[in-house]
Design a protein around this motif. Structure first.
Motif, PDB file in Angstrom:
ATOM      1  N   SER A  31       0.828  -1.222   0.000  1.00 54.06           N
ATOM      2  CA  SER A  31       0.000   0.000   0.000  1.00 54.06           C
ATOM      3  C   SER A  31       0.850   1.255   0.000  1.00 54.06           C
ATOM      4  O   SER A  31       0.453   2.297  -0.511  1.00 54.06           O
ATOM      5  N   SER A  35      -0.750   2.963  -3.285  1.00 52.00           N
ATOM      6  CA  SER A  35      -1.983   3.713  -3.041  1.00 52.00           C
ATOM      7  C   SER A  35      -2.096   4.925  -3.958  1.00 52.00           C
ATOM      8  O   SER A  35      -3.194   5.357  -4.289  1.00 52.00           O
ATOM      9  N   TYR A  38      -4.446   4.477  -6.703  1.00 48.61           N
ATOM     10  CA  TYR A  38      -5.872   4.348  -6.399  1.00 48.61           C
ATOM     11  C   TYR A  38      -6.481   5.651  -5.925  1.00 48.61           C
ATOM     12  O   TYR A  38      -7.691   5.805  -5.923  1.00 48.61           O
ATOM     13  N   THR A 268      -8.225  -3.237  -2.459  1.00 52.04           N
ATOM     14  CA  THR A 268      -8.073  -3.176  -3.917  1.00 52.04           C
ATOM     15  C   THR A 268      -9.007  -4.166  -4.626  1.00 52.04           C
ATOM     16  O   THR A 268      -9.546  -3.849  -5.680  1.00 52.04           O
ATOM     17  N   ASP A 272     -11.545  -2.710  -7.276  1.00 57.04           N
ATOM     18  CA  ASP A 272     -11.471  -3.151  -8.677  1.00 57.04           C
ATOM     19  C   ASP A 272     -12.776  -3.815  -9.119  1.00 57.04           C
ATOM     20  O   ASP A 272     -13.193  -3.689 -10.266  1.00 57.04           O
TER      21      ASP A 272
END
Ligand code: GDP
Length: 488
Positions: A31, A35, A38, A268, A272
């Motif tokens: 992460s 990250s 994202y 995630t 996703d």
């Protein structure tokens, strides 16, 4: 790694403008570096001064942290109770106790880190039962977890009445004199409901008293950054670290808090599967402070009133009374994914059913998703904490967010994402109906400090209640709790 396709082609600044250090193992804490793919680009940047201070703190953590000779000597001193010692080796420590819900604990961790930086202390966090399962180590080359053989007997049970509490120690000192270096440790009880004597610790100019105490144990259940801004001793330093005051948690959390691979996998995979492809994402965080977390109609009404008032969700067309619905083409229609979080699944089911039974009035395709429905809050339960953390991160990845007033879970989801929330006011216990207005756009993304002191540090007139929300610029009363304080 499953970096969203659109994002992976672009090279991103994984180190967040120098906030993070390169060279840490990417496999063991994905992460930390993923990250950025994202999350939205950072809307607030760390200043060079803050980055310098972080590097200094990392060096201090490594020089004095667990496993070093300095730590061994300091813990021997704590154990043996040898008095009249100064901060030998230049190492002093702040131990943060873990308690209450995960939102409380996260706010406490960010606050304690800030306090440790302001007072040049090594931060060590009591792992509770789950901290090590939730977060990666933030400091390279050392650990922030309090060693399991920490020698202070019964430290987890320290409470307001402890002889070592700041309130008791300073009262006694005022009566009988005595030096702070006599104390093996001092306990800062900064629960939101702490006594005035203990809250005076917020005004301590650590250079005069606490500075000479090598070990400080802190208990807090919330966010104390706004309160630290009230202490003249810290104002200048805080201003240099955070020239913009509306994003202290946002920046500190991006430095300090990195979910472990297990939690990050949950984040995630859900993102996703359900959120990634939507044109827009709306988070709705529901924390109904009602007995047994049973579903309540007026809270559903409040959510729908808020999303309608703020045009966050479309209305629905009246059903056609049994006639077949008109043909619809959804090709090219805008899609909106709604992420609902809450202990109870009924709110999610009701909203989803609404958009299943009837068409949305503006043709938007609305999908509604809830990662978990745990029914009841369980303290320090490993899997519930992991789900809760994953959900806070998922909330932070939405584009707009509606949160429940008073909830630290919602504060964290909001501030992690740099989102300015629409906060739903908590319905009155005595008068359970939809508040008017149902929600309000917040002043800033910052969490609310729920139990601030009501006196001024320079005067310390503790017997008079003072409105502390207008003492310094950028610290104001919270939207959802008039007596709380937040940075703006
Ligand atoms: P607060 O009580 O709303 O201030 O938030 P906290 O996070 O401090 O405490 C509530 C606890 O209840 C969380 O830590 C979770 O264990 C649980 N909880 C509350 N809401 C949710 C939710 O939406 N999802 C999950 N997984 N757990 C929740």
């Amino acid at each position: 790694c499953s970096i969203p396709a659109a994002e992976s082609s672009k090279k991103k600044d994984m180190l967040l403008g120098g906030l993070l250090l390169p060279g840490l193992d990417e496999q063991s804490c994905a992460s930390r570096y993923q990250s950025v793919y994202y999350r939205k680009n950072m809307t607030r940047s760390p200043t060079p001064y803050l980055i310098d201070r972080l590097r200094q703190q990392e060096a201090l953590q490594r020089r004095c942290g667990p496993g070093t000779d300095a730590y061994r000597r300091a813990s021997d001193r704590l154990k043996s109770g040898v008095k009249d010692v100064d901060t030998v080796d230049g190492c002093s420590y702040l131990v943060l106790l873990s308690y209450r819900g995960l939102g409380n604990r996260i706010l406490a961790a960010a606050s304690a880190f800030l306090y440790a930086m302001l007072t040049d202390r090594v931060l060590l966090v009591d792992r509770g039962k789950t901290m090590g399962d939730l977060f990666c180590e933030p400091f390279p080359g050392t650990t922030w977890l309090l060693p399991l053989d920490f020698p202070l007997q019964g430290y987890k049970d320290l409470g307001e009445d402890a002889a070592e509490s700041y309130g008791n120690v300073t009262t006694l000192r005022n009566e009988t004199g005595g030096s702070s270096s006599e104390h093996r440790f001092v306990y800062m009880h900064l629960d939101h409901a702490a006594s005035v004597e203990n809250k005076l610790a917020y005004c301590d100019d650590h250079r005069q008293f606490l500075h000479r105490v090598q070990w400080v144990v802190m208990r807090t259940d919330g966010y104390i950054a706004p309160i630290l801004f009230l202490n003249p001793a810290y104002q200048q330093e805080l201003h240099r670290m955070f020239p913009r005051k509306d994003s202290v948690f946002y920046i500190v959390s991006r430095y300090l808090l990195h979910p472990t691979n297990d939690v990050w996998g949950m984040v995630t995979r859900f993102y996703d599967s359900y959120l990634k492809n939507a044109d827009e994402r709306l988070g709705i965080q529901i924390r109904a402070f009602v007995k047994d977390d049973k579903p309540v109609q007026h809270i559903l009404d409040q959510i729908l009133a808020c999303t309608s008032q703020e045009r966050l969700l479309p209305g629905v067309l009246p059903s056609a009374g049994g006639a077949p619905p008109p043909p619809t083409t959804t090709a090219g229609a805008r899609s909106k994914a709604v992420l609902v979080t809450g202990l109870n699944g009924w709110y999610h089911d009701s909203i989803r059913e609404m958009y299943w039974r009837s068409a949305s009035a503006n043709g938007e395709v609305v999908s509604v998703h809830q990662p978990s429905r745990e029914e009841h809050q369980r303290m320090f339960h490993r899997m519930q904490d992991m789900k809760a953390l994953a959900e806070m991160y998922l909330l932070s990845m939405t584009d707009k967010i509606v949160t429940s007033g008073w909830s630290t879970f919602g504060y964290v989801g909001t501030a992690l994402g740099g989102l300015t929330p629409y906060i739903m006011f908590k319905p009155e216990d005595q008068n359970p109906k939809v508040p008017d207005p149902p929600c309000k756009r917040a002043m800033s993304m910052e969490p609310c400090a729920q139990g601030p002191p009501y006196f001024e540090c320079t005067r310390k007139e503790v017997d008079k209640l003072l409105d502390t929300s207008n003492l310094v610029p950028h610290v104001r009363a919270c939207e959802d709790m008039s007596w709380g304080l937040k940075l703006t």
